[in-house]
Design a protein around this motif. Structure first.
Motif, PDB file in Angstrom:
ATOM      1  N   ALA A  83       0.683  -1.350  -0.431  1.00 25.35           N
ATOM      2  CA  ALA A  83       0.188   0.143   0.229  1.00 25.35           C
ATOM      3  C   ALA A  83       0.669   1.131   0.089  1.00 25.35           C
ATOM      4  N   PRO A  84      -0.094   2.383  -0.575  1.00 19.21           N
ATOM      5  CA  PRO A  84       1.733   3.197  -0.791  1.00 19.21           C
ATOM      6  C   PRO A  84       1.262   4.346   0.608  1.00 19.21           C
ATOM      7  N   ASP A  85       0.500   3.859   1.871  1.00 17.59           N
ATOM      8  CA  ASP A  85       0.144   4.611   3.118  1.00 17.59           C
ATOM      9  C   ASP A  85      -0.626   4.010   3.584  1.00 17.59           C
ATOM     10  N   GLU A  86      -1.144   4.253   5.078  1.00 18.43           N
ATOM     11  CA  GLU A  86      -1.637   4.107   6.074  1.00 18.43           C
ATOM     12  C   GLU A  86      -3.682   3.852   5.504  1.00 18.43           C
ATOM     13  N   GLU A  87      -3.684   4.894   4.258  1.00 15.66           N
ATOM     14  CA  GLU A  87      -4.727   5.500   4.126  1.00 15.66           C
ATOM     15  C   GLU A  87      -5.426   4.641   3.474  1.00 15.66           C
ATOM     16  N   THR A  88      -4.641   3.905   2.226  1.00 17.71           N
ATOM     17  CA  THR A  88      -5.273   3.771   0.533  1.00 17.71           C
ATOM     18  C   THR A  88      -4.366   2.199   0.246  1.00 17.71           C
ATOM     19  N   LEU A  89      -5.460   1.829  -0.174  1.00 17.27           N
ATOM     20  CA  LEU A  89      -4.920   0.025  -0.688  1.00 17.27           C
ATOM     21  C   LEU A  89      -4.396  -0.006  -1.595  1.00 17.27           C
ATOM     22  N   HIS A  90      -3.192  -0.361  -1.793  1.00 13.43           N
ATOM     23  CA  HIS A  90      -3.187  -1.099  -2.795  1.00 13.43           C
ATOM     24  C   HIS A  90      -3.512  -1.135  -4.293  1.00 13.43           C
ATOM     25  N   PRO A  91      -3.916  -1.391  -5.384  1.00 19.33           N
ATOM     26  CA  PRO A  91      -5.318  -1.761  -6.292  1.00 19.33           C
ATOM     27  C   PRO A  91      -5.104  -2.990  -6.265  1.00 19.33           C
ATOM     28  N   VAL A  92      -4.087  -4.627  -5.494  1.00 20.50           N
ATOM     29  CA  VAL A  92      -4.705  -5.588  -5.362  1.00 20.50           C
ATOM     30  C   VAL A  92      -5.256  -6.007  -4.447  1.00 20.50           C
ATOM     31  N   GLN A  93      -4.706  -5.126  -3.430  1.00 18.92           N
ATOM     32  CA  GLN A  93      -5.385  -5.417  -2.004  1.00 18.92           C
ATOM     33  C   GLN A  93      -7.351  -4.640  -2.523  1.00 18.92           C
ATOM     34  N   LYS A  94      -6.885  -4.011  -2.818  1.00 18.50           N
ATOM     35  CA  LYS A  94      -8.639  -3.383  -2.954  1.00 18.50           C
ATOM     36  C   LYS A  94      -9.634  -4.666  -3.828  1.00 18.50           C
ATOM     37  N   ALA A  95      -8.298  -5.047  -4.560  1.00 20.41           N
ATOM     38  CA  ALA A  95      -9.428  -6.261  -5.198  1.00 20.41           C
ATOM     39  C   ALA A  95      -9.884  -7.404  -5.171  1.00 20.41           C
ATOM     40  N   PHE A  96      -8.993  -7.683  -4.223  1.00 20.30           N
ATOM     41  CA  PHE A  96      -9.353  -8.899  -3.353  1.00 20.30           C
ATOM     42  C   PHE A  96      -9.509  -9.116  -2.454  1.00 20.30           C
ATOM     43  N   TRP A  97      -9.905  -7.221  -0.825  1.00 21.36           N
ATOM     44  CA  TRP A  97     -11.215  -6.667  -0.368  1.00 21.36           C
ATOM     45  C   TRP A  97     -12.699  -7.183  -1.230  1.00 21.36           C
ATOM     46  N   GLU A  98     -12.354  -6.473  -2.264  1.00 25.80           N
ATOM     47  CA  GLU A  98     -13.645  -6.234  -3.046  1.00 25.80           C
ATOM     48  C   GLU A  98     -14.584  -7.480  -3.590  1.00 25.80           C
ATOM     49  N   HIS A  99     -13.852  -8.397  -4.113  1.00 31.33           N
ATOM     50  CA  HIS A  99     -14.302  -9.895  -5.184  1.00 31.33           C
ATOM     51  C   HIS A  99     -13.744 -10.874  -4.064  1.00 31.33           C
ATOM     52  N   HIS A 100     -14.038 -10.491  -2.628  1.00 31.06           N
ATOM     53  CA  HIS A 100     -13.278 -11.768  -2.198  1.00 31.06           C
ATOM     54  C   HIS A 100     -12.578 -12.545  -2.261  1.00 31.06           C
ATOM     55  N   GLY A 101     -11.526 -12.040  -2.351  1.00 28.54           N
ATOM     56  CA  GLY A 101     -10.327 -12.869  -2.779  1.00 28.54           C
ATOM     57  C   GLY A 101      -9.432 -14.199  -1.591  1.00 28.54           C
ATOM     58  N   LEU A 102     -10.449 -13.975  -0.416  1.00 26.10           N
ATOM     59  CA  LEU A 102      -9.870 -14.343   0.873  1.00 26.10           C
ATOM     60  C   LEU A 102     -10.678 -14.929   1.750  1.00 26.10           C
ATOM     61  N   GLN A 103     -10.220 -15.977   2.735  1.00 23.22           N
ATOM     62  CA  GLN A 103     -11.279 -16.248   3.562  1.00 23.22           C
ATOM     63  C   GLN A 103     -10.575 -16.326   4.944  1.00 23.22           C
ATOM     64  N   CYS A 104      -9.652 -17.693   5.013  1.00 24.53           N
ATOM     65  CA  CYS A 104      -8.737 -17.057   6.283  1.00 24.53           C
ATOM     66  C   CYS A 104      -8.325 -16.702   6.086  1.00 24.53           C
ATOM     67  N   GLY A 105      -7.130 -16.299   4.867  1.00 23.10           N
ATOM     68  CA  GLY A 105      -6.881 -14.678   5.044  1.00 23.10           C
ATOM     69  C   GLY A 105      -4.911 -15.210   5.101  1.00 23.10           C
ATOM     70  N   PHE A 106      -4.589 -16.918   5.609  1.00 20.91           N
ATOM     71  CA  PHE A 106      -3.171 -17.491   5.230  1.00 20.91           C
ATOM     72  C   PHE A 106      -2.169 -17.043   4.284  1.00 20.91           C
ATOM     73  N   CYS A 107      -2.888 -18.123   3.137  1.00 19.98           N
ATOM     74  CA  CYS A 107      -2.362 -17.489   1.894  1.00 19.98           C
ATOM     75  C   CYS A 107      -2.282 -15.656   1.154  1.00 19.98           C
ATOM     76  N   THR A 108      -3.278 -15.150   2.161  1.00 19.97           N
ATOM     77  CA  THR A 108      -3.608 -13.646   1.306  1.00 19.97           C
ATOM     78  C   THR A 108      -1.910 -12.974   1.003  1.00 19.97           C
ATOM     79  N   PRO A 109      -1.111 -13.107   1.815  1.00 18.56           N
ATOM     80  CA  PRO A 109       0.230 -12.217   1.268  1.00 18.56           C
ATOM     81  C   PRO A 109       0.853 -12.460   0.889  1.00 18.56           C
ATOM     82  N   GLY A 110       0.924 -14.489   0.336  1.00 16.36           N
ATOM     83  CA  GLY A 110       1.944 -14.391  -0.775  1.00 16.36           C
ATOM     84  C   GLY A 110       1.042 -14.155  -1.987  1.00 16.36           C
TER      85      GLY A 110
END
Length: 160
Positions: A83-110
């Protein structure tokens, strides 16, 4: 028996870390224990699952398979540095959040670092190519479709 340490200078997410470590310490362990950056997860510790993926000079690498001393002087980017700063998500982070690209979150950082690195180098990547890239990481929860959808959305936003 005394264990010897070596000084290592790591550049992680734009910050410099001067640490003394055993030469056999992995980059993943150094990031988590010596740099206090716990976003890099350790799953299989054999390079198979991808949970430990970080960007080394912009390229995705498995931090569990690399010694920290090998990263001396290189630029390391972890999930904490996307993320560019604490207030803004990176586009990939934002897309994973908006499209439910995570569940438990363990694999998410990778996944986030893998996708970010790939899309920054291949902004015109299409779905079949991205599916192939995503197949290098494992997720036991989502069934991958939402990860693919999120990745496609992020690619579109990053192309702008």
């Amino acid at each position: 028996m005394t264990r010897s340490t070596v000084p290592v200078r790591l550049y992680v997410n734009g910050d410099r870390y001067d640490i003394d470590i055993e030469p056999r310490r992995t980059l993943a362990d150094a990031l988590r224990e010596d740099c206090a950056l716990t976003g890099t997860h350790l799953g299989c510790e054999h390079g198979v699952c991808g949970a430990c993926t970080v960007l080394l000079d912009g390229q995705p690498v498995r931090a569990c398979l690399m010694f920290a001393v090998q990263a001396e002087g290189a630029s390391v980017r972890t999930v904490e540095g996307l993320a560019p700063d604490e207030e803004t998500l990176h586009p990939v982070q934002k897309a994973f959040w908006e499209h439910h690209g995570l569940q438990c979150g363990f694999c998410t950082p990778g996944f986030l670092t893998l996708v970010t690195g790939y899309l920054e180098e291949h902004p015109e990547a299409q779905e079949d190519e991205l599916r192939d890239v995503l197949s290098s990481n494992l997720c036991r929860c989502t069934g991958y479709q939402n990860i693919v959808t999120a990745t496609m959305s992020a690619a579109e936003e990053m192309r702008g």
